[in-house]
Design a protein around this motif. Structure first.
Motif, PDB file in Angstrom:
ATOM      1  N   ALA A 288      25.029   0.440  -1.712  1.00 50.90           N
ATOM      2  CA  ALA A 288      24.768  -0.888  -1.153  1.00 50.90           C
ATOM      3  C   ALA A 288      23.275  -1.130  -0.954  1.00 50.90           C
ATOM      4  O   ALA A 288      22.850  -2.274  -0.791  1.00 50.90           O
ATOM      5  CB  ALA A 288      25.505  -1.058   0.174  1.00 50.90           C
ATOM      6  N   LEU A 289      22.477  -0.076  -0.953  1.00 55.10           N
ATOM      7  CA  LEU A 289      21.036  -0.223  -0.810  1.00 55.10           C
ATOM      8  C   LEU A 289      20.328   0.193  -2.101  1.00 55.10           C
ATOM      9  O   LEU A 289      19.263   0.802  -2.092  1.00 55.10           O
ATOM     10  CB  LEU A 289      20.514   0.605   0.368  1.00 55.10           C
ATOM     11  N   ALA A 290      20.907  -0.173  -3.235  1.00 57.78           N
ATOM     12  CA  ALA A 290      20.306   0.151  -4.535  1.00 57.78           C
ATOM     13  C   ALA A 290      18.932  -0.474  -4.693  1.00 57.78           C
ATOM     14  O   ALA A 290      18.108   0.007  -5.478  1.00 57.78           O
ATOM     15  CB  ALA A 290      21.227  -0.311  -5.667  1.00 57.78           C
ATOM     16  N   ALA A 291      18.646  -1.520  -3.937  1.00 51.97           N
ATOM     17  CA  ALA A 291      17.326  -2.144  -4.006  1.00 51.97           C
ATOM     18  C   ALA A 291      16.220  -1.162  -3.664  1.00 51.97           C
ATOM     19  O   ALA A 291      15.064  -1.351  -4.089  1.00 51.97           O
ATOM     20  CB  ALA A 291      17.263  -3.344  -3.068  1.00 51.97           C
ATOM     21  N   ALA A 292      16.537  -0.118  -2.917  1.00 55.67           N
ATOM     22  CA  ALA A 292      15.515   0.875  -2.571  1.00 55.67           C
ATOM     23  C   ALA A 292      14.930   1.547  -3.808  1.00 55.67           C
ATOM     24  O   ALA A 292      13.778   2.001  -3.789  1.00 55.67           O
ATOM     25  CB  ALA A 292      16.097   1.925  -1.628  1.00 55.67           C
ATOM     26  N   LEU A 293      15.700   1.585  -4.900  1.00 58.04           N
ATOM     27  CA  LEU A 293      15.151   2.115  -6.150  1.00 58.04           C
ATOM     28  C   LEU A 293      14.006   1.239  -6.630  1.00 58.04           C
ATOM     29  O   LEU A 293      12.960   1.731  -7.047  1.00 58.04           O
ATOM     30  CB  LEU A 293      16.249   2.178  -7.217  1.00 58.04           C
ATOM     31  N   GLY A 294      14.216  -0.077  -6.588  1.00 55.45           N
ATOM     32  CA  GLY A 294      13.178  -0.999  -7.017  1.00 55.45           C
ATOM     33  C   GLY A 294      11.960  -0.941  -6.116  1.00 55.45           C
ATOM     34  O   GLY A 294      10.815  -0.961  -6.599  1.00 55.45           O
ATOM     35  N   TRP A 295      12.186  -0.857  -4.803  1.00 55.56           N
ATOM     36  CA  TRP A 295      11.051  -0.762  -3.876  1.00 55.56           C
ATOM     37  C   TRP A 295      10.240   0.507  -4.135  1.00 55.56           C
ATOM     38  O   TRP A 295       9.015   0.494  -4.052  1.00 55.56           O
ATOM     39  CB  TRP A 295      11.551  -0.806  -2.433  1.00 55.56           C
ATOM     40  N   SER A 296      10.940   1.601  -4.459  1.00 57.45           N
ATOM     41  CA  SER A 296      10.243   2.855  -4.756  1.00 57.45           C
ATOM     42  C   SER A 296       9.399   2.730  -6.015  1.00 57.45           C
ATOM     43  O   SER A 296       8.224   3.118  -6.039  1.00 57.45           O
ATOM     44  CB  SER A 296      11.254   3.994  -4.920  1.00 57.45           C
ATOM     45  N   ILE A 297       9.986   2.192  -7.075  1.00 60.71           N
ATOM     46  CA  ILE A 297       9.250   2.038  -8.338  1.00 60.71           C
ATOM     47  C   ILE A 297       8.024   1.159  -8.131  1.00 60.71           C
ATOM     48  O   ILE A 297       6.906   1.501  -8.541  1.00 60.71           O
ATOM     49  CB  ILE A 297      10.167   1.451  -9.426  1.00 60.71           C
ATOM     50  N   ASN A 298       8.215   0.011  -7.513  1.00 67.25           N
ATOM     51  CA  ASN A 298       7.091  -0.906  -7.285  1.00 67.25           C
ATOM     52  C   ASN A 298       5.980  -0.230  -6.480  1.00 67.25           C
ATOM     53  O   ASN A 298       4.794  -0.389  -6.770  1.00 67.25           O
ATOM     54  CB  ASN A 298       7.574  -2.143  -6.531  1.00 67.25           C
ATOM     55  N   GLY A 299       6.370   0.516  -5.449  1.00 63.53           N
ATOM     56  CA  GLY A 299       5.381   1.153  -4.593  1.00 63.53           C
ATOM     57  C   GLY A 299       4.612   2.244  -5.299  1.00 63.53           C
ATOM     58  O   GLY A 299       3.392   2.374  -5.137  1.00 63.53           O
ATOM     59  N   PHE A 300       5.297   3.041  -6.123  1.00 66.04           N
ATOM     60  CA  PHE A 300       4.605   4.113  -6.814  1.00 66.04           C
ATOM     61  C   PHE A 300       3.668   3.576  -7.898  1.00 66.04           C
ATOM     62  O   PHE A 300       2.594   4.128  -8.121  1.00 66.04           O
ATOM     63  CB  PHE A 300       5.614   5.096  -7.412  1.00 66.04           C
ATOM     64  N   VAL A 301       4.076   2.500  -8.552  1.00 69.24           N
ATOM     65  CA  VAL A 301       3.181   1.878  -9.530  1.00 69.24           C
ATOM     66  C   VAL A 301       1.955   1.306  -8.833  1.00 69.24           C
ATOM     67  O   VAL A 301       0.839   1.346  -9.370  1.00 69.24           O
ATOM     68  CB  VAL A 301       3.923   0.789 -10.332  1.00 69.24           C
TER      69      VAL A 301
END
Length: 463
Positions: A288-301
């Motif tokens: 249900a919190l799959a968006a955390a994957l996107g937040w992680s990718i964006n932050g590391f980039v």
């Protein structure tokens, strides 16, 4: 994703990046409902007298948005850049000022994972309640759990608007409950917004170990430098965080001896910490919190722009749109918009993000550099994790406690048993509430100078 370790990477300070702007189930509603109840549990909406933020750091009238960092930053970490009074959204009038306290918005200087200076925002609350323990009034530096990645999601803004719905964003100030409970005990609280959350110069570097730890420690420094508070140089400080906040608190605890040795650190509560991001990615994917994957990718980039070509090569149009959307969304948007999403649907190869990490050595190195548990906290730590937590998996959090024990730290490990509710996000969120009273009491006891009872002899044994 970013190449980080416990030491700074020396590279020139880049010019300010352009201000980024908006790209456009039952479980989510349950989480939001629980968070709203938690946020409102100790106070009613009302008016609050503005905090009395004195000194040269006060925000000058007509200087633009508080959250726009200036062109130049001071050299010392934790130095105040600007302050302004702020209103708490949940407050009541009192004889000695607003209850539970007077709030001041802060911007202070920190150092990011590349060794560059960065402006970070947050809030300090001076309690109306008297501290009943021995010694001077103590301070808790609180690291919020996942708020999202849009600037409007910042914890300081959630203190003003505990439930904010508008402009395509849904933000919930679920950390307000813990903040208010500390204030009721007479403990001063400073909250960090993290690097890039609130401030308009960069994307929030979600779950970046060094950025989170530094931002939290420098928030404590900023609070101690704020004029007109009841804090004194000998005031003890504690760290408190759950989930993303647990990672930041744990990182801060082990970075503190080298980064902020002057802080009188009494202890750190490290709740459900994402200590091993490889295992956390697997737990989050499809949840249900799959968006955390996107937040992680964006932050590391954001931290390591050289990773952008790799991300671009693997993400399809749907994935690119999801990353853009998530970069401006809050936790509510992430749940309502991406609950159950699988990262394999965002890639050109049909691989999941954990599978891509396995195939790409540079990505594995990035995540390995985020591992918490390779340094030793000097202060006592309390690691708590739900045994049914599959979102931020229980096993990797327990391993953090064992790693610290092997290194000689004073560790109290608390497995929170409860009931398996058969849903990852609920199993992850429930211990935040069920263990909160015990966690706050443990932290308050450390601030009061009471002895701890670490239990490493049992933690290092196989579960």
């Amino acid at each position: 994703m970013s190449r980080m370790n416990s030491e700074h990477i020396n590279r020139p300070v880049a010019e300010a990046r352009p201000v980024r702007r908006r790209a456009g189930g039952t479980t989510g509603r349950l989480l939001l409902a629980a968070a709203v109840v938690a946020s409102a549990g100790l106070a009613l909406p009302g008016t609050s007298a503005a905090a009395d933020a004195k000194g040269a750091a006060a925000q000058p009238a007509g200087s633009g948005s508080f959250y726009d960092p200036p062109a130049g930053l001071p050299a010392p970490d934790g130095e105040l850049i600007r302050t302004e009074p702020m209103r708490l959204g949940l407050s009541l009038p009192g004889l000695n000022g607003p209850l539970p306290g007077k709030a001041t918005r802060l911007m202070y200087k920190s150092t990011d994972s590349t060794g560059a200076p960065v402006a970070v925002t947050g809030a300090y609350i001076e309690p109306s309640a008297r501290w009943s323990g021995d010694g001077p009034r103590p301070l808790v530096a609180l690291a919020p759990g996942t708020m999202g990645q849009g600037d409007r999601c910042a914890a300081s803004k959630a203190l003003e608007s505990p439930l904010a719905v508008g402009d395509g964003a849904v933000s919930v100030g679920y950390e307000n409950l813990a903040i208010y409970r500390f204030l009721q005990r007479g403990v001063a609280v400073v909250v960090t917004d993290y690097v890039g959350l609130g401030t308009t110069d960069r994307v929030h570097t979600y779950v970046n170990r060094v950025d989170g730890g530094h931002a939290l420690l420098d928030a404590a420094r900023a609070a101690r430098a704020l004029p007109g508070t009841s804090l004194v140089p000998t005031s003890p400080t504690a760290l408190y965080g759950y989930s993303q906040g647990g990672g930041a608190s744990g990182s801060a605890a082990e970075l503190q001896p080298g980064y902020a040795p002057e802080l009188n650190l009494a202890g750190a509560y490290v709740g459900a910490p994402p200590a091993d991001l490889v295992e956390v990615l697997e737990g989050v994917d499809g949840s249900a919190l799959a968006a955390a994957l996107g937040w992680s990718i964006n932050g590391f980039v954001e931290s390591a722009p050289e990773l952008k070509p790799i991300v671009d090569s693997y993400t399809n149009d749907k994935g690119k749109q999801a990353l853009a959307d998530m970069s401006t969304g809050c936790v509510g948007n992430g749940i309502f918009g991406y609950a159950g999403a699988r990262s394999s649907g965002w890639t050109t190869t049909g691989q999941s993000l954990p599978e891509i990490v396995e195939d790409e050595p540079v990505l594995r190195r990035v995540l390995d550099a985020q591992r918490i548990g390779r340094l030793t906290p000097d202060a006592p730590v309390r690691v708590a994790t739900g045994v049914h937590d599959g979102l931020v998996p229980h096993a990797q959090a327990r391993r953090l406690a064992a790693d610290w024990c092997v290194r000689g730290a004073d560790v109290t490990y608390v497995p929170i048993k409860g009931i398996d509710l058969k849903e990852k996000l609920v199993n992850h969120f429930t211990p935040l509430l069920s263990d909160q009273t015990n966690a706050i009491s443990w932290v308050t006891d450390r601030l009061a100078g009471k002895p701890d009872a670490p239990d490493c002899a049992t933690v290092v044994k196989k579960p």
